[in-house]
Design a protein around this motif. Sequence first.
Motif, PDB file in Angstrom:
ATOM      1  N   PRO A 140      11.763  -3.026  12.086  1.00 54.77           N
ATOM      2  CA  PRO A 140      11.075  -4.079  11.330  1.00 54.77           C
ATOM      3  C   PRO A 140      10.338  -3.566  10.089  1.00 54.77           C
ATOM      4  O   PRO A 140      10.333  -4.234   9.050  1.00 54.77           O
ATOM      5  CB  PRO A 140      10.083  -4.675  12.337  1.00 54.77           C
ATOM      6  N   ALA A 141       9.725  -2.393  10.174  1.00 58.70           N
ATOM      7  CA  ALA A 141       9.000  -1.862   9.016  1.00 58.70           C
ATOM      8  C   ALA A 141       9.967  -1.533   7.884  1.00 58.70           C
ATOM      9  O   ALA A 141       9.666  -1.782   6.714  1.00 58.70           O
ATOM     10  CB  ALA A 141       8.199  -0.625   9.409  1.00 58.70           C
ATOM     11  N   ASP A 142      11.128  -0.996   8.218  1.00 48.96           N
ATOM     12  CA  ASP A 142      12.103  -0.670   7.186  1.00 48.96           C
ATOM     13  C   ASP A 142      12.743  -1.931   6.615  1.00 48.96           C
ATOM     14  O   ASP A 142      12.963  -2.026   5.407  1.00 48.96           O
ATOM     15  CB  ASP A 142      13.184   0.277   7.721  1.00 48.96           C
ATOM     16  N   GLN A 143      13.027  -2.890   7.453  1.00 52.11           N
ATOM     17  CA  GLN A 143      13.612  -4.145   6.960  1.00 52.11           C
ATOM     18  C   GLN A 143      12.660  -4.829   5.977  1.00 52.11           C
ATOM     19  O   GLN A 143      13.090  -5.307   4.921  1.00 52.11           O
ATOM     20  CB  GLN A 143      13.943  -5.077   8.121  1.00 52.11           C
ATOM     21  N   ALA A 144      11.376  -4.844   6.296  1.00 45.12           N
ATOM     22  CA  ALA A 144      10.389  -5.451   5.399  1.00 45.12           C
ATOM     23  C   ALA A 144      10.302  -4.685   4.088  1.00 45.12           C
ATOM     24  O   ALA A 144      10.249  -5.274   3.003  1.00 45.12           O
ATOM     25  CB  ALA A 144       9.022  -5.511   6.082  1.00 45.12           C
ATOM     26  N   TRP A 145      10.311  -3.347   4.182  1.00 46.38           N
ATOM     27  CA  TRP A 145      10.226  -2.517   2.976  1.00 46.38           C
ATOM     28  C   TRP A 145      11.470  -2.686   2.110  1.00 46.38           C
ATOM     29  O   TRP A 145      11.367  -2.811   0.886  1.00 46.38           O
ATOM     30  CB  TRP A 145      10.028  -1.054   3.367  1.00 46.38           C
ATOM     31  N   GLN A 146      12.636  -2.707   2.733  1.00 45.81           N
ATOM     32  CA  GLN A 146      13.876  -2.866   1.963  1.00 45.81           C
ATOM     33  C   GLN A 146      13.904  -4.213   1.250  1.00 45.81           C
ATOM     34  O   GLN A 146      14.319  -4.298   0.090  1.00 45.81           O
ATOM     35  CB  GLN A 146      15.106  -2.693   2.856  1.00 45.81           C
ATOM     36  N   ALA A 147      13.454  -5.258   1.897  1.00 44.05           N
ATOM     37  CA  ALA A 147      13.409  -6.571   1.259  1.00 44.05           C
ATOM     38  C   ALA A 147      12.460  -6.544   0.062  1.00 44.05           C
ATOM     39  O   ALA A 147      12.759  -7.099  -1.002  1.00 44.05           O
ATOM     40  CB  ALA A 147      12.972  -7.630   2.264  1.00 44.05           C
ATOM     41  N   ARG A 148      11.352  -5.868   0.228  1.00 50.62           N
ATOM     42  CA  ARG A 148      10.358  -5.747  -0.849  1.00 50.62           C
ATOM     43  C   ARG A 148      10.915  -4.957  -2.029  1.00 50.62           C
ATOM     44  O   ARG A 148      10.699  -5.309  -3.179  1.00 50.62           O
ATOM     45  CB  ARG A 148       9.128  -5.054  -0.259  1.00 50.62           C
ATOM     46  N   MET A 149      11.642  -3.875  -1.742  1.00 55.89           N
ATOM     47  CA  MET A 149      12.169  -3.013  -2.804  1.00 55.89           C
ATOM     48  C   MET A 149      13.449  -3.565  -3.427  1.00 55.89           C
ATOM     49  O   MET A 149      13.660  -3.431  -4.632  1.00 55.89           O
ATOM     50  CB  MET A 149      12.441  -1.602  -2.268  1.00 55.89           C
ATOM     51  N   ASN A 150      14.295  -4.193  -2.637  1.00 55.62           N
ATOM     52  CA  ASN A 150      15.584  -4.661  -3.156  1.00 55.62           C
ATOM     53  C   ASN A 150      15.434  -5.668  -4.282  1.00 55.62           C
ATOM     54  O   ASN A 150      16.299  -5.760  -5.147  1.00 55.62           O
ATOM     55  CB  ASN A 150      16.448  -5.229  -2.025  1.00 55.62           C
ATOM     56  N   ARG A 151      14.330  -6.386  -4.310  1.00 49.97           N
ATOM     57  CA  ARG A 151      14.120  -7.345  -5.395  1.00 49.97           C
ATOM     58  C   ARG A 151      13.927  -6.630  -6.734  1.00 49.97           C
ATOM     59  O   ARG A 151      14.094  -7.236  -7.790  1.00 49.97           O
ATOM     60  CB  ARG A 151      12.937  -8.265  -5.081  1.00 49.97           C
ATOM     61  N   LEU A 152      13.585  -5.349  -6.691  1.00 47.19           N
ATOM     62  CA  LEU A 152      13.336  -4.569  -7.906  1.00 47.19           C
ATOM     63  C   LEU A 152      14.549  -3.769  -8.354  1.00 47.19           C
ATOM     64  O   LEU A 152      14.573  -3.250  -9.468  1.00 47.19           O
ATOM     65  CB  LEU A 152      12.164  -3.604  -7.677  1.00 47.19           C
ATOM     66  N   LEU A 153      15.543  -3.637  -7.473  1.00 41.22           N
ATOM     67  CA  LEU A 153      16.682  -2.769  -7.756  1.00 41.22           C
ATOM     68  C   LEU A 153      17.831  -3.517  -8.406  1.00 41.22           C
ATOM     69  O   LEU A 153      18.069  -4.693  -8.120  1.00 41.22           O
ATOM     70  CB  LEU A 153      17.168  -2.104  -6.472  1.00 41.22           C
TER      71      LEU A 153
END
Length: 101
Positions: free
Chosen positions: A70-83
């Motif tokens: 869950p921590a990685d899924q949340a982080w990836q969602a947060r970062m993917n919007r910037l990539l």
Amino acid sequence: MQRLALRSRLRAGCEEIYDREHATIPAELERAMRENGVHSWRIWRDGLDLFHVVEVDDYAALQAAMKDHPADQAWQARMNRLLDGDFDKDSGGLTLVWEMA
């Protein structure tokens, strides 16, 4: 231990947001990464280009362990919007051509 280099690219205009977001990462994410063999993860930015150097016991095992965390899924969602495009984390990394040890 493995050392690999990865790359990703930011969307134009997201540089400051990305830098700010990475000033600290969530403690739960760091703990999960360390528990799954990450010794260090460094990111350099040159304009929109991001270069990651990861030292990890087993990168494939890390990816498998973190896939549904869950921590990685949340982080990836947060970062993917910037990539700009997908993060190249599943490629196995850049090819090492030369090293002065």
